[in-house]
Design a protein around this motif. Structure first.
Motif, PDB file in Angstrom:
ATOM      1  N   VAL A 179      24.886 -37.774  11.346  1.00 42.53           N
ATOM      2  CA  VAL A 179      26.134 -37.344  11.666  1.00 42.53           C
ATOM      3  C   VAL A 179      26.153 -36.217  12.765  1.00 42.53           C
ATOM      4  CG1 VAL A 179      28.425 -36.168  10.564  1.00 42.53           C
ATOM      5  CG2 VAL A 179      26.894 -37.895   9.432  1.00 42.53           C
ATOM      6  N   LYS A 180      26.766 -36.448  13.843  1.00 46.95           N
ATOM      7  CA  LYS A 180      26.867 -35.375  14.909  1.00 46.95           C
ATOM      8  C   LYS A 180      28.148 -34.904  15.124  1.00 46.95           C
ATOM      9  CE  LYS A 180      23.072 -37.884  17.606  1.00 46.95           C
ATOM     10  NZ  LYS A 180      22.675 -37.971  19.124  1.00 46.95           N
ATOM     11  N   ALA A 181      27.938 -33.635  15.920  1.00 49.06           N
ATOM     12  CA  ALA A 181      29.231 -32.795  15.931  1.00 49.06           C
ATOM     13  C   ALA A 181      30.335 -33.484  16.539  1.00 49.06           C
ATOM     14  CB  ALA A 181      28.865 -31.690  16.946  1.00 49.06           C
ATOM     15  N   LEU A 182      31.502 -33.024  16.148  1.00 53.29           N
ATOM     16  CA  LEU A 182      32.702 -33.635  16.510  1.00 53.29           C
ATOM     17  C   LEU A 182      33.102 -33.254  18.244  1.00 53.29           C
ATOM     18  CD1 LEU A 182      35.048 -34.890  14.766  1.00 53.29           C
ATOM     19  CD2 LEU A 182      36.210 -33.004  15.417  1.00 53.29           C
ATOM     20  N   GLU A 207      28.071 -32.451  10.304  1.00 52.09           N
ATOM     21  CA  GLU A 207      27.123 -32.367  11.278  1.00 52.09           C
ATOM     22  C   GLU A 207      25.923 -32.181  10.328  1.00 52.09           C
ATOM     23  OE1 GLU A 207      25.617 -30.339  15.372  1.00 52.09           O
ATOM     24  OE2 GLU A 207      27.433 -29.583  14.279  1.00 52.09           O
ATOM     25  N   GLY A 208      24.677 -33.073  10.713  1.00 51.35           N
ATOM     26  CA  GLY A 208      23.552 -32.785  10.052  1.00 51.35           C
ATOM     27  C   GLY A 208      23.117 -33.544   8.795  1.00 51.35           C
ATOM     28  N   GLU A 209      24.492 -34.376   8.138  1.00 42.70           N
ATOM     29  CA  GLU A 209      24.126 -35.287   7.209  1.00 42.70           C
ATOM     30  C   GLU A 209      23.604 -36.652   7.629  1.00 42.70           C
ATOM     31  OE1 GLU A 209      27.595 -33.640   4.341  1.00 42.70           O
ATOM     32  OE2 GLU A 209      28.178 -35.331   5.436  1.00 42.70           O
ATOM     33  N   THR A 210      23.447 -37.823   6.851  1.00 44.04           N
ATOM     34  CA  THR A 210      23.153 -39.042   7.228  1.00 44.04           C
ATOM     35  C   THR A 210      23.986 -39.825   6.620  1.00 44.04           C
ATOM     36  OG1 THR A 210      21.567 -39.251   5.674  1.00 44.04           O
ATOM     37  CG2 THR A 210      20.725 -38.508   7.889  1.00 44.04           C
ATOM     38  N   VAL A 211      24.380 -40.820   7.120  1.00 42.75           N
ATOM     39  CA  VAL A 211      25.182 -42.012   6.680  1.00 42.75           C
ATOM     40  C   VAL A 211      24.549 -43.282   6.634  1.00 42.75           C
ATOM     41  CG1 VAL A 211      27.313 -43.327   6.796  1.00 42.75           C
ATOM     42  CG2 VAL A 211      27.424 -40.892   7.345  1.00 42.75           C
ATOM     43  N   PRO A 212      24.085 -43.966   5.488  1.00 44.55           N
ATOM     44  CA  PRO A 212      23.340 -45.412   5.404  1.00 44.55           C
ATOM     45  C   PRO A 212      24.555 -46.271   6.130  1.00 44.55           C
ATOM     46  CG  PRO A 212      24.438 -44.394   3.157  1.00 44.55           C
ATOM     47  CD  PRO A 212      24.532 -43.570   4.182  1.00 44.55           C
ATOM     48  N   VAL A 249      26.612 -41.150  13.706  1.00 46.22           N
ATOM     49  CA  VAL A 249      28.269 -41.382  13.326  1.00 46.22           C
ATOM     50  C   VAL A 249      28.832 -39.778  13.759  1.00 46.22           C
ATOM     51  CG1 VAL A 249      29.729 -41.480  11.394  1.00 46.22           C
ATOM     52  CG2 VAL A 249      27.725 -42.743  11.553  1.00 46.22           C
ATOM     53  N   ARG A 250      30.030 -39.864  14.216  1.00 42.72           N
ATOM     54  CA  ARG A 250      30.810 -38.873  14.590  1.00 42.72           C
ATOM     55  C   ARG A 250      31.437 -38.209  13.344  1.00 42.72           C
ATOM     56  NH1 ARG A 250      34.381 -40.360  18.860  1.00 42.72           N
ATOM     57  NH2 ARG A 250      32.468 -39.571  20.440  1.00 42.72           N
TER      58      ARG A 250
END
Length: 158
Positions: free
Chosen positions: A144-147, A118-123, A35-36
């Motif tokens: 979650v990846k960098a913008l 960035e670094g988090e996760t999204v279910p 996810v962005r």
């Protein structure tokens, strides 16, 4: 009947049933889900991944507690005009990997409940239906990846 053969037959039957359970559970595979990341107060983001079904199927929906509304969208070019909008489902041909990326099919997370860092996760929970009408849910944790705006910014389109 010989008890040894009975036990062997039971073991073979048990293993074959176990094999059936594994094949039924492994119908759809999701890889490289991400996810962005967002900036503060940004209300939407995109989720991207690859999806491979082992039989002709279709992706019906995606859900996530990170957003109030989650939709499957398609980006397309017609007569040099780019358009994007929701689709009811996405065909998943047997054994073929379908890409969900910023320039084609993708998942829109709208009405975000918090900033995505960035670094988090999204279910994400994907609902897939095969040609027999059997539904399967696939749960993934998208990174979650960098913008980095290497693609189109969809947040302004909604």
């Amino acid at each position: 009947m010989n008890p040894v053969f009975t036990n062997i037959k039971r073991a073979v039957l048990g293993l074959s049933l176990l094999g059936l359970a594994f094949s039924a559970a492994a119908q759809t595979r999701v890889d490289n889900a991400w996810v962005r990341a967002t900036v503060p107060n940004q209300s939407a983001s995109g989720a991207f991944m690859t999806v491979t079904a082992d039989s002709d199927s279709k992706l019906l929906s995606v859900a996530s507690p990170a957003a109030k509304d989650v939709q499957i969208h398609e980006m397309s070019m017609k007569n040099d005009v780019m358009s994007m909008g929701p689709v009811k489902s996405v065909e998943l041909p047997a054994g073929k990997t379908v890409n969900f990326d910023p320039n084609g099919y993708h998942v829109m997370l709208m009405g975000l409940t918090a900033q995505l860092k960035e670094g988090e996760t999204v279910p994400l929970t994907l609902t897939v239906e095969n040609a027999k009408g059997e539904k399967e849910t696939v749960k993934v944790e998208a990174q979650v990846k960098a913008l980095t705006m290497d693609a189109h910014d969809h947040s302004k389109m909604h």
